[in-house]
Design an enzyme around this catalytic site. Structure first.
Site, PDB file in Angstrom:
ATOM      1  N   HIS A 141       0.823  -1.206   0.000  1.00 46.66           N
ATOM      2  CA  HIS A 141       0.000   0.000   0.000  1.00 46.66           C
ATOM      3  C   HIS A 141       0.859   1.259   0.000  1.00 46.66           C
ATOM      4  CE1 HIS A 141      -2.172   3.197   2.329  1.00 46.66           C
ATOM      5  NE2 HIS A 141      -3.039   2.977   1.355  1.00 46.66           N
ATOM      6  N   GLU A 148       4.649  10.837   2.670  1.00 45.55           N
ATOM      7  CA  GLU A 148       3.625   9.812   2.548  1.00 45.55           C
ATOM      8  C   GLU A 148       3.539   8.942   3.792  1.00 45.55           C
ATOM      9  OE1 GLU A 148       1.247   9.590   0.081  1.00 45.55           O
ATOM     10  OE2 GLU A 148       2.200  11.547  -0.192  1.00 45.55           O
ATOM     11  N   GLU A 193      -3.944   7.650   7.977  1.00 42.02           N
ATOM     12  CA  GLU A 193      -4.941   6.693   7.487  1.00 42.02           C
ATOM     13  C   GLU A 193      -5.149   5.565   8.497  1.00 42.02           C
ATOM     14  OE1 GLU A 193      -4.922   5.111   3.483  1.00 42.02           O
ATOM     15  OE2 GLU A 193      -3.619   6.743   2.833  1.00 42.02           O
ATOM     16  N   GLU A 211       2.175   1.872  -3.425  1.00 42.72           N
ATOM     17  CA  GLU A 211       1.145   2.463  -4.294  1.00 42.72           C
ATOM     18  C   GLU A 211       1.126   3.984  -4.145  1.00 42.72           C
ATOM     19  OE1 GLU A 211      -3.182   3.774  -3.625  1.00 42.72           O
ATOM     20  OE2 GLU A 211      -2.922   1.688  -2.985  1.00 42.72           O
ATOM     21  N   HIS A 212       1.243   4.471  -2.907  1.00 43.97           N
ATOM     22  CA  HIS A 212       1.301   5.909  -2.671  1.00 43.97           C
ATOM     23  C   HIS A 212       2.528   6.524  -3.336  1.00 43.97           C
ATOM     24  CE1 HIS A 212      -1.625   7.067   0.702  1.00 43.97           C
ATOM     25  NE2 HIS A 212      -1.962   5.838   0.353  1.00 43.97           N
TER      26      HIS A 212
END
Length: 224
Positions: free
Chosen positions: A47, A120, A127, A50-51
């Site tokens: 994940h 990030e 998140e 992906e960022h």
């Protein structure tokens, strides 16, 4: 409507669904590298990666990645699941080649700049905090954890905060080297597209990639 499948010599697959009459299209690259392909020390890296793909490549800055698609009225995004990481765009038929070029660039050429990693990292830590405060999010993570204990399929996609806080550039590069091989990718395009044109573009972009050494898969899911 009839789907068509073509496989390049290196194992890279292209599947298309031409829809006559449409003037728009969706195109994306699905990579067989999701949460279940991580080791316990890598939990959350798919994940995070992906960022990072959208933070800049060897050819484009983060701003250029967004502007090149948005300037033609398109939309680009990505998501990570337990099975895959997907990078996709929606655009007009005339801009399919552009969309594919941008997607391929962020998949194949991310730079993993140290400052962007830190930026990030904080986004993902937020998140994680938000997920922990959202019952209808966290309940499914707990369900997987209980149903598939002590195995990758039972871990969260976002990963634990302590692991996310520890990832460095070398960790991203290692994960890509292990899981982003041509035979682990599928290019999918649907809508106002031409199958032969998509295949030709994919051959030019992905045809030179070398297969990665065979690695042990995630193994079968063991239910409690």
């Amino acid at each position: 409507m009839t789907s068509q499948l073509h496989t390049l010599a290196n194992g890279f697959r292209i599947v298309t669904e031409a829809m006559p009459g449409l003037k728009s299209a969706s195109v994306g690259v699905w990579v067989g590298a999701g949460g279940r392909h991580e080791t316990s020390r890598q939990n959350g890296i798919a994940h995070f990666l992906e960022h990072m793909a959208f933070k800049g490549t060897k050819r484009r800055s983060a701003l250029q990645i967004a502007e090149e698609i948005e300037d033609v009225g398109g939309y680009i995004n990505a998501y990570t699941s337990r099975e895959t990481t997907a990078y996709y765009a929606r655009c007009l038929s005339a801009d399919v080649a552009l969309a594919l070029d941008v997607i391929a660039d962020i998949v194949l050429n991310p730079v993993f700049n140290a400052a962007d990693i830190e930026t990030e990292r904080h986004v993902i830590l937020q998140e994680i905090g938000q997920a922990l405060d959202t019952p209808d999010d966290i309940i499914f993570d707990w369900l997987h954890e209980v149903s598939y204990p002590d195995q990758p399929f039972g871990r969260t996609i976002l990963g634990p905060a302590d692991r996310v806080a520890a990832f460095r550039r070398k960790d991203f590069e290692r994960f890509v080297a292990e899981h982003y091989g041509p035979d682990q990718m599928i290019l999918s395009a649907a809508g106002g597209i031409d199958h032969d044109a998509v295949v030709a573009a994919a051959e030019a972009i992905f045809g030179g990639l070398r297969r990665l050494p065979a690695a042990a898969g995630p193994g079968p899911v063991q239910r409690r």
